[in-house]
Design a protein around this motif. Structure first.
Motif, PDB file in Angstrom:
ATOM      1  N   ILE A   1      -9.804   7.915  -2.630  1.00 38.35           N
ATOM      2  CA  ILE A   1     -10.000   7.312  -1.318  1.00 38.35           C
ATOM      3  C   ILE A   1     -10.047   8.420  -0.288  1.00 38.35           C
ATOM      4  CG2 ILE A   1      -8.734   6.020   0.446  1.00 38.35           C
ATOM      5  CD1 ILE A   1      -9.585   4.009  -1.325  1.00 38.35           C
TER       6      ILE A   1
ATOM      7  N   PRO B   1       0.832  -1.211   0.000  1.00 40.81           N
ATOM      8  CA  PRO B   1       0.000   0.000   0.000  1.00 40.81           C
ATOM      9  C   PRO B   1       0.859   1.251   0.000  1.00 40.81           C
ATOM     10  CG  PRO B   1       0.014  -1.006   2.167  1.00 40.81           C
ATOM     11  CD  PRO B   1       0.731  -1.952   1.263  1.00 40.81           C
TER      12      PRO B   1
ATOM     13  N   ARG C   1     -14.774   4.120  -1.482  1.00 42.93           N
ATOM     14  CA  ARG C   1     -14.331   5.502  -1.517  1.00 42.93           C
ATOM     15  C   ARG C   1     -14.372   6.169  -0.143  1.00 42.93           C
ATOM     16  NH1 ARG C   1     -14.622  10.822  -2.622  1.00 42.93           N
ATOM     17  NH2 ARG C   1     -16.459  11.057  -1.327  1.00 42.93           N
TER      18      ARG C   1
ATOM     19  N   HIS D   1      -3.285   5.856   3.484  1.00 39.39           N
ATOM     20  CA  HIS D   1      -3.130   4.437   3.225  1.00 39.39           C
ATOM     21  C   HIS D   1      -3.968   4.101   2.011  1.00 39.39           C
ATOM     22  CE1 HIS D   1      -2.538   0.185   4.401  1.00 39.39           C
ATOM     23  NE2 HIS D   1      -3.713   0.046   3.813  1.00 39.39           N
ATOM     24  N   MET D   2      -3.301   3.694   0.974  1.00 41.23           N
ATOM     25  CA  MET D   2      -4.070   3.331  -0.220  1.00 41.23           C
ATOM     26  C   MET D   2      -3.517   2.037  -0.795  1.00 41.23           C
ATOM     27  SD  MET D   2      -4.394   5.209  -3.845  1.00 41.23           S
ATOM     28  CE  MET D   2      -5.701   6.381  -3.660  1.00 41.23           C
TER      29      MET D   2
ATOM     30  N   GLU E   1      -9.013  13.814   0.868  1.00 42.61           N
ATOM     31  CA  GLU E   1      -9.054  12.696  -0.057  1.00 42.61           C
ATOM     32  C   GLU E   1      -7.719  12.453  -0.728  1.00 42.61           C
ATOM     33  OE1 GLU E   1     -12.383  13.643  -2.552  1.00 42.61           O
ATOM     34  OE2 GLU E   1     -13.672  13.629  -0.766  1.00 42.61           O
TER      35      GLU E   1
ATOM     36  N   GLN F   1      -8.678   5.958  -8.796  1.00 46.25           N
ATOM     37  CA  GLN F   1      -9.555   5.824  -7.631  1.00 46.25           C
ATOM     38  C   GLN F   1      -9.326   6.966  -6.667  1.00 46.25           C
ATOM     39  OE1 GLN F   1      -9.047   2.181  -5.492  1.00 46.25           O
ATOM     40  NE2 GLN F   1      -7.162   2.817  -4.495  1.00 46.25           N
TER      41      GLN F   1
ATOM     42  N   SER G   1     -11.080  -0.485  -1.956  1.00 48.12           N
ATOM     43  CA  SER G   1     -11.398   0.541  -2.943  1.00 48.12           C
ATOM     44  C   SER G   1     -12.698   1.272  -2.619  1.00 48.12           C
ATOM     45  CB  SER G   1     -11.491  -0.085  -4.333  1.00 48.12           C
ATOM     46  OG  SER G   1     -12.555  -0.989  -4.368  1.00 48.12           O
TER      47      SER G   1
END
Lengths: 302, 912
Positions: free
Chosen positions: A239, A196, B266, A255-256, A214, A237, B264
């Motif tokens: 998040i 991640p 959102r 954290h993605m 975001e 994307q 994923s």
């Protein structure tokens, strides 16, 4: 009488590296004896490019489909013409995953907007004159072998009204900008695809209430060559890492998890480029948006 | 058998028997009374068990009680190092659901529920283009219905409806899951977790959290179970035993997919909730990932700006962690608590204040929304920490330094154990005093500090007085009477435990002053005052002391309505007698206070009072009457009884108790000071008895009164009593109402009258009357006057008993005497006229018995006839003069009759 074809790969993840052998079975399920004129299996891999209408001129628009680049194309015969008995028949196969001798190297599977790298297995059964041939296909994914982990390249920045470049034209800057001071940090701009993406953000001070913080992952696809190319940034994307008016002076972790298929190692070839960027966006209660952009390098590494 | 048999009794020589005897301290027939107090839960349970043991089915009450005990066992497990967190949480869960309710309208947003207003962009558009005709609109909306992603908003739901909807969603998840629509299940779960970001109708939030966390838990379990099945088939394998190396690749791949899907999402809140609910599944990929994930999530929750939402996410995280790791998860409680403390100021930021203000919540109510969550985090942390005292010190320091720390303080005070709190009580009180002006949860904190102090065993080293004074200062400044009383309860107990009665009295006086000053009628706080007094009565070491305080009775009677006063009097009396150990009360002040309470209780009784209520009152008053003793001052004692009689005239059972007490008093009285007291007692009895309702009870008391009078040598009074009894016999009903049932009086009448006949033997005859054996003759005449059914066993038994008495009366010296009372044997010295009278009575009775025998024969009651014949035969043989020819022939006839009708079982005859 009905018959069906399916391809089942041995590896459940369907992920293969260059040089490996793709093993699996073709399953023929038929309710009666099946006469056929030969069963073939082909492996195809190609890059499909598309020019966006935005960047090309009106004259080029009719040709915005560039010819796909072929990466791999092999065909083998699984069974010669004959008869397949009633019931379920499994025909095993093995195919080596190697690039064409003088062609381009294999690329990682990638699903984008203007660039797509796709690998498929196609199985076809030719049948006698009156019967329709049977077809089936199955995607599989190619990944690079993991490299050694690259050294981390941390990056940090502060965002205040003063550091803002008034994005979005001259009118973007607000007359009475609320006072704010943000601190953001990415643990590394060189990221492994399996791990991640991490970092932190801190709101040290902010006069206006915050609505949301975001994290936006953006792909940058460039197609074409010297005479004309298109470059487009699209969102992969988004998040949310902070919801509501978060506590001041606290490190909020970023954290993605990088999505599969929609990301691949940063790539540059003569015909196209795939790059990635990360945006950190802070949205105020009145929908005013402050963003900071970080180019990132994605790698297939341990 | 129309033969006339003259009865003649045999005069027996007095035999001297030497019966073996031994000295004993107790009367052999005395019933031993055990005073079992059922206050303890356990013993109550046991007694319930005892009663229900004959039944196979478990008594429903017992079942509830057992459940309670099981629940009570929860905290005990804490001592062993294995706390069952899910179990403890379950108890808490119910408490939350019960506590946090609302009457406000709720809103649910979901695409998987029927009905509701659609908020999809499509229908929004429809609304804009309002000139579309209805039919088209309808059709388009129907089309829209097929679109799964259209989100509907259902507004104006009541709490109950909301709960049902949530359950519906839960079912919907299961249904979708079972029909292989796993993504749909996933979507529903996400929508559920999104509901938790809605903090409208805040006071329902904790309950909403509980409901939705259940749904998410169920969803997590579905995923986990499927993956487990995929990996290991139907083998029952525990979470701890799963090794990711043994998991097949396909299952691992599926799991990975779930994780990617989750990552994923959102929005932050649903992503956090979903990851937590799927946390267990990491075990299929790699078990070592779980703990870092928990730590990461702990930090990620910082991103939730709303403090209320954030803390409940933390609670959910801790719950998930504890269900996975048990004891090992306690560090996460600690971490999360620390995180919460770091963000403490968020709770009271002006933004939130505005929000709860618009929802019309008080700061009190608002902060109490956090309590279960903070409590829960603190609970785990406490189990984690080895040195609780240092932790408490740290916490208190934090409370002292941060502003608006009441929430933290409140949770600390309720969360820590008493010993730690007591050690720090002075510091805590200092903090409270410093902030008391604007403290929000003040009453709650103060009362729980008080509760802890109540557990203090012996705290001479504690400056109890200073603590109490400090508390009093704070409490008297409280604005809400309700809160004041809430705080008063534990602190008063503390005062009772630790401080002098003088001090307690001061507090009581202060309380009265406060109640008067607050300007509201005391009736409004009746139940609270009652529980305060209850508490005090239960905790004070010497109950009597309370009545000696000048402020106690005024406090008891603070509420003026009769209902309130009655309830109060009843509680005070009940607890007083529960706790009162000494047998007798002698202090005049206490007696008069109790008398007053009893009067209140008695005065509350009216025509519509239910019988049970009467019974309870009577029981309490009886206890009081029995307990009061003036020792040697018998006159005073009698005066007291007289006073009681006039005060409690409405209650029969109290009157009965009084009569018994007076009889006892009469017997106890010393004869050396003359007979006037005994006479007064006898008169008391004679006057009191007629006011009773039940003739049977009256008859019994007359007999008893007569016996007592006889015993004390008041022959005239005895005769009067017995005479009245005789006149009462026809009035005794065949059935009496008792415990809501009609019970036959038959056995009791036989007992009573047999007793009466035995008493008659020693009663000296009234010399003034012209008939011999005056009362007996009266009795026999009464018997004749009543229209008996001849075959009634009661009738002929009584005749037989009378016959016995008559035989005994002819003896030269009777079987028993009372010292100082001249019985008929000495009075008449077997005078002929007397004997003749007696024997003529006997003859009549014998004759009557023969008639009964005949009618028994007519009624084909052979068995009864046989028994009666033998009984009579036996009496003739034993008592009759067999030399007399008529007696002999009667005996022979009876024997013949008995032989004739005897059945195979002739044991009785043989025994004779």
């Amino acid at each position: 009488m009905s018959a069906s074809l399916t391809i089942t790969l041995k590896r459940a993840s369907k992920v293969y590296h260059e040089g490996e052998t793709i093993a699996g079975v073709v399953v023929v399920d038929t309710t009666a004896d099946l006469r056929h004129e030969g069963l073939t299996l082909s492996m195809e891999g190609s890059v499909n490019l598309q020019l966006s209408t935005k960047n090309t001129g009106i004259f080029d628009a009719f040709s915005n489909n560039i010819r796909p680049i072929n990466l791999i194309n092999t065909t083998i015969e699984l069974a010669a013409a004959g008869k397949i008995p009633v019931g379920v028949t499994e025909i095993p196969f093995e195919l080596p995953l190697t690039p064409r001798p003088h062609g381009p190297a294999l690329l990682e599977t990638y699903h984008g907007v203007f660039v797509n790298v796709l690998y498929t297995l196609k199985c076809g059964m030719k049948r006698s004159f009156l019967n329709k041939p049977l077809h089936t296909s199955c995607q599989f994914f190619v990944q690079y072998r993991p490299q050694e982990r690259a050294p981390a390249k941390p990056v940090r920045c502060e965002i205040t009204p003063a550091t803002l470049r008034a994005a979005g034209g001259g009118s973007g800057a607000r007359a009475n900008m609320p006072k704010f001071q943000l601190y953001a940090e990415l643990d590394s701009t060189v990221c492994a695809l399996d791990a991640p993406l991490t970092g932190k953000i801190r709101v040290d001070e902010c006069a206006a209430p915050i609505k949301s913080i975001e994290l936006q992952l953006v792909r940058l696809e460039t197609c074409g060559c010297a005479e004309g190319y298109s470059k487009d940034a699209t969102e992969i994307q988004n998040i949310q890492v902070g919801e509501g008016d978060v506590c001041r002076g606290r490190d909020i972790p970023l954290h993605m998890v990088l999505p599969r298929l929609f990301t691949c190692p940063t790539t540059a070839t003569p015909h196209f480029k795939i790059e990635f960027e990360l945006n950190i966006a802070v949205v105020f209660e009145d929908d005013y948006l402050v963003t900071e952009n970080f180019p990132i390098l994605l790698l297939r590494s341990r | 058998m129309p033969v006339y048999y003259k009865w003649t009794s045999e005069t027996k020589q007095k035999r001297k028997h030497d019966y073996p005897s031994l000295e004993i301290s107790n009367h052999p027939l005395k019933i031993e009374v055990y005073n079992v107090k059922l206050s303890a839960n356990k013993s109550f349970l046991e007694s319930l068990q005892k009663w229900s043991s004959p039944f196979e089915e478990l008594d429903p009450l017992l079942r509830f009680e057992q459940l309670n005990v099981e629940n009570d066992l929860g905290p005990d497990e804490k001592i062993e190092n294995t706390i069952n967190y899910p179990k403890v949480w379950n108890a808490k869960r119910t408490a939350i659901l019960n506590k946090y309710t609302t009457g406000e309208k709720l809103t649910i947003v979901s695409s998987f529920l029927p009905g509701g207003e659609k908020i999809s962009s499509f229908s929004a558009l429809l609304r804009q283009v309002s000139n579309l005709n209805e039919k088209v609109k309808n059709r388009l909306e129907q089309l829209d219905d097929f679109d799964e992603s259209s989100v509907r908003k259902t507004m104006g739901l009541s709490q109950q409806e909301f709960v049902t909807k949530i359950h519906m969603l839960d079912d919907e998840i299961k249904k979708a899951w079972d029909t292989e629509q796993r993504v749909k299940a996933f979507k529903i779960a996400i929508q559920c977790s999104k509901l938790l970001s809605d903090i409208n109708v805040m006071q329902f939030y904790p309950s909403k959290f509980v409901l939705i966390s259940d749904v998410l838990g169920n969803f997590g379990a579905l995923v986990y179970d499927r993956l487990k099945k995929k990996s290991f088939g139907n083998v029952d394998i525990k979470f701890q035993d799963i090794d990711s190396y043994n998991v097949p690749e396909s299952a691992r791949e599926t799991c990975q997919n779930w994780m990617f899907k989750m990552a994923s999402i959102r929005e932050l809140l649903p992503r956090l909730y979903m990851e937590m609910s799927l946390l267990k599944c990491y075990t299929f990929i790699s078990k070592s990932e779980i703990k870092p994930a928990i730590e990461r999530l702990t930090k990620m929750i910082r991103g939730i700006g709303n403090p209320l939402v954030a803390i409940y996410v933390r609670v959910y995280l801790c719950n998930v962690a504890s269900s996975l790791f048990g004891k090992e998860s306690e560090c996460y409680f600690n971490d999360n608590l620390k995180e919460f403390l770091e963000e403490y100021q968020q709770i009271i930021c002006p933004n939130m204040a505005k929000k709860f203000g618009t929802q019309l919540l008080t700061a009190d109510q608002y902060l109490s929304l956090y309590i279960p969550a903070v409590d829960w985090l603190l609970y785990g942390t406490l189990n984690y920490t080895k040195c609780k005292d240092t932790l408490l010190e740290e916490m208190l320091e934090k409370c002292d330094t941060t502003e608006n720390s009441e929430l933290l303080l409140c949770c600390c005070v309720s969360g820590f154990d008493s010993t730690s709190i007591i050690k720090q009580s002075t510091a805590i009180m200092d903090i409270i005093r410093n902030q008391s002006d604007h403290m929000v949860l003040l009453s709650q904190i103060l009362s729980s500090v008080g509760e802890h102090l109540c557990h203090a065993e012996n705290y001479c080293q504690l400056p109890s007085e200073a603590l109490s004074q400090c508390w009093w200062k704070i409490a008297t400044n409280m604005k809400s009477t309700e809160n004041f009383l809430q705080v008063l309860e534990p602190w008063l107990q503390f005062a009772c435990n630790q401080l002098s009665s003088q001090h307690i009295n001061m507090i009581l006086r202060g309380t009265i002053r406060y109640m008067i000053k607050c300007g509201k009628p005391a009736e409004d706080y009746c139940s609270q005052i009652q529980s305060v007094i209850k508490r005090m009565l239960k905790s004070i070491p010497d109950v009597e002391e309370l009545f000696l305080m000048d402020a106690f009775m005024p406090l008891v009677e603070l509420a003026q309505t009769s209902n309130a006063r009655t309830a109060m009097a009843k509680t005070v009396l009940t607890i007083f007698f529960e706790r009162y150990n000494a047998v007798e009360i002698e202090d005049h002040i206490i007696i008069s206070s109790l008398m007053r309470l009893c009067c209140i209780l008695h005065d509350s009784i009216n025509a519509v009072t239910v019988e049970d209520e009467n019974k309870v009152c009577a029981e309490l008053i009886n206890k009081f009457i029995h307990a009061v003793s003036y020792y040697d001052d018998l006159e005073q004692q009698l005066n007291f009884y007289v006073e009681c009689r006039s005060a409690f005239i409405k209650l029969d059972s109290v009157l009965i108790a009084l009569v018994h007490a007076v009889n006892a008093l009469a017997v106890r009285a010393d004869e050396s000071r003359g007979r006037w007291l005994q006479r007064a007692c006898a008169a008391y009895v004679f006057v009191t008895v007629p006011s009773l309702q039940c003739p049977l009870a009256r008859a019994q008391l007359y007999l008893l009164g007569g016996q007592a009078a006889l015993l004390t040598g008041c022959i005239g009074q005895a005769e009067a009593n017995l005479k009245t009894l005789v006149s009462l016999i026809p009035e005794i009903p065949q059935f009496v109402q008792e415990d809501g049932q009609n019970k036959p009086t038959h056995d009791r009448v036989v007992g009573l009258l047999s007793n009466f006949l035995s008493t008659l033997l020693i009663l000296p005859d009234n010399m003034d009357s012209n008939s011999k054996a005056y009362i007996l003759s009266g009795f026999i005449k009464t018997m004749e006057r009543i229209h008996w059914k001849k075959t009634d066993p009661l009738y002929y038994t009584l005749l037989l008993r009378s016959l016995d008495l008559l035989c005994e009366m002819t003896q030269e010296s009777y079987a028993y005497h009372i010292d100082g009372v001249l019985s008929n044997d000495e009075l008449y010295g077997s005078e002929e006229e007397f004997i003749e009278t007696i024997e003529s009575h006997a003859t009549n009775i014998c004759q009557e018995l023969l008639v009964v025998l005949k009618s028994l024969g007519d009624a084909k009651e052979t068995k009864k006839q046989y028994n009666l014949a033998l009984e009579l035969f036996w009496r003739i043989v034993r008592r009759g003069k067999l030399k007399d020819s008529s007696m002999t022939s009667l005996a022979t006839n009876l024997w013949a009759l008995a032989q004739k009708i005897q059945d195979s079982n002739n044991k009785f005859a043989v025994s004779i």
